[in-house]
Scaffold this active site. Structure first.
Site, PDB file in Angstrom:
ATOM      1  N   HIS A 297       0.833  -1.216   0.000  1.00  0.00           N
ATOM      2  CA  HIS A 297       0.000   0.000   0.000  1.00  0.00           C
ATOM      3  C   HIS A 297       0.867   1.266   0.000  1.00  0.00           C
ATOM      4  CE1 HIS A 297      -3.317  -2.645   1.989  1.00  0.00           C
ATOM      5  NE2 HIS A 297      -3.064  -2.994   0.744  1.00  0.00           N
TER       6      HIS A 297
ATOM      7  N   HIS B  10      -9.570  -1.336  -4.565  1.00  0.00           N
ATOM      8  CA  HIS B  10      -8.434  -1.787  -3.760  1.00  0.00           C
ATOM      9  C   HIS B  10      -7.544  -2.738  -4.550  1.00  0.00           C
ATOM     10  CE1 HIS B  10      -5.982  -2.244  -0.260  1.00  0.00           C
ATOM     11  NE2 HIS B  10      -5.862  -3.511  -0.607  1.00  0.00           N
TER      12      HIS B  10
ATOM     13  N   HIS C  13      -1.567 -10.860  -6.225  1.00  0.00           N
ATOM     14  CA  HIS C  13      -0.125 -10.597  -6.075  1.00  0.00           C
ATOM     15  C   HIS C  13       0.743 -11.610  -6.844  1.00  0.00           C
ATOM     16  CE1 HIS C  13      -0.649  -7.427  -3.171  1.00  0.00           C
ATOM     17  NE2 HIS C  13      -1.249  -8.209  -2.301  1.00  0.00           N
TER      18      HIS C  13
END
Ligand SMILES: [Zn+2]
Length: 297
Positions: free
Chosen positions: A79, A237, A264
Site C-alpha cells: 500500500h 483496492h 499478487h
C-alpha cells in the site's frame, strides 16, 4: 504524467499497528537523490540494512508482498508502494523499526495525505519509462493480467469472486496523481470474518480489525459501521494493490494494463515476463508525440 523525477520536499513520519505482529511500528520517509529509487532501511537492526524495493527482492506474495536482502525482510509494503507510484514519487528512503509497514487504515490514503502535507520536489533528471510496444500477458486458472501498447498509463481491472457482494466489478482508470488520490487511494483491503478468525488462530493478522479492513460476515453484511467508501471499493483496492506490485519494476510504464481476477502472485509473474520479453518494450524518457503513436500502432 510527471516527466521529471520527483521526491518529497521534506521528511514525513507516522506510526501505526503492524497487521501481522499487532505491534506498534514507526515509519519515517526521507527525500532521496535522483536515480535512488525507493529503498527501505530497518532501523531496529544495528547495522541498519537497506533493501531496494525491486521485484528481484520479493520472497513472498501469499498474504502480503515481502521483500528481503541478506536474510532481512520487510513485509506488507504494497500500500505504501502504491502511494509512491500513484503520487508519482520516484525517490525516497523509508526507515522502519519493524519487519512490516504499518497497515494504517488498510488503504494508501494516510500515506498520500502525509506526502501532500510536505509537498513534492521536482528533481534535475528526467523519469525513464517502460514504453510497451507489444502485448505482454500471463494467464493461469482463468485469471490473467497483461500490458498492451497505449499512449498513457491506464488500468482496467475486473474482479469476480464467488460471493454476492464481489460479483463482477470492472473499472478503468488513468493513473495520474490526482486521479489516484481521489479514486483509488482511499480504497481499503477486504476480507471475510471467518477468514480473519482463521488467520488470527494461526498467529497471523494479529493487528487486523475493522479499523484497517472491510470485513464481510457470513450473512453478507459489512461489519464496518460506516459502510463502504466507494460503491465498488473492492475493485479499487485491487487496482491499488496492483500499483504496489507494479512499482517493483523500479520504473513507471506507459501502457494499458488489463487484469482479470489477478492477484499478487500472478502480478509478480507478469513483472518477470516484462523483464525477459525485451522486444516488447523500450525504455525512454517522456516520448515525443510520434514515438508514442509508433508504440501505440
Ligand atoms: Zn491490499
Amino acid at each position: 504524467m510527471r516527466t521529471m523525477q520527483h521526491t518529497l520536499s521534506n521528511s514525513v513520519h507516522c506510526s501505526g499497528i503492524g497487521l501481522h505482529s499487532g505491534k506498534m511500528v514507526s515509519l519515517t520517509i526521507h527525500p532521496a537523490p535522483v536515480n535512488h529509487g525507493i529503498k527501505f532501511a530497518r532501523v531496529d537492526i544495528s547495522h541498519r540494512p537497506v533493501i531496494h524495493a525491486h521485484f528481484r527482492q520479493v520472497i513472498d506474495t501469499s498474504l502480503a508482498t515481502t521483500i528481503s536482502s541478506d536474510g532481512v525482510i520487510i513485509s506488507t509494503i504494497e500500500h505504501l508502494m502504491a502511494a509512491f507510484t500513484g503520487m508519482e514519487i520516484d525517490n525516497a528512503l523509508v526507515e522502519v523499526d519493524s519487519f512490516e509497514i504499518p497497515i494504517m487504515d488498510g488503504s494508501a490514503e494516510p500515506f498520500t495525505r502525509l506526502f501532500k502535507n510536505v509537498g513534492f520536489r521536482a528533481q534535475e533528471s528526467k523519469r525513464c519509462f517502460f514504453v510497451i510496444r507489444e502485448p505482454i500477458e500471463v494467464a493461469e486458472d482463468g485469471k490473467s493480467v497483461g500490458i498492451f501498447p497505449c499512449d498513457s498509463f491506464k488500468i482496467t481491472y475486473t474482479i469476480d469472486f464467488p460471493h454476492p457482494m464481489l460479483k463482477e466489478q470492472t473499472l478503468t482508470i488513468s493513473v495520474e496523481n490526482e486521479i489516484f488520490e481521489q479514486e483509488i487511494s482511499r480504497a481499503r483491503t477486504f476480507g471475510f470474518a471467518q477468514q480473519v478468525d482463521f488467520l488470527k488462530k494461526n498467529g497471523f493478522a494479529l493487528g487486523g480489525s475493522l479499523d484497517n479492513a472491510i470485513v464481510i460476515d457470513q450473512s453478507n453484511n459489512i461489519l464496518n459501521k460506516d459502510g463502504l467508501r466507494y460503491s465498488d471499493e473492492f475493485v479499487r483496492h485491487k487496482i491499488l494493490d496492483f500499483l504496489g506490485d507494479l512499482s517493483l519494476l523500479g520504473m513507471p510504464i506507459i501502457g494499458h494494463v488489463i487484469a482479470n481476477k489477478s492477484g499478487h502472485t500472478l502480478n509478480h509473474a507478469l513483472l518477470e515476463k516484462v523483464i525477459t520479453q525485451t522486444r516488447c518494450w523500450q525504455t525512454s524518457t517522456w516520448p515525443e508525440e510520434d514515438k508514442v503513436s509508433m508504440a501505440a500502432g
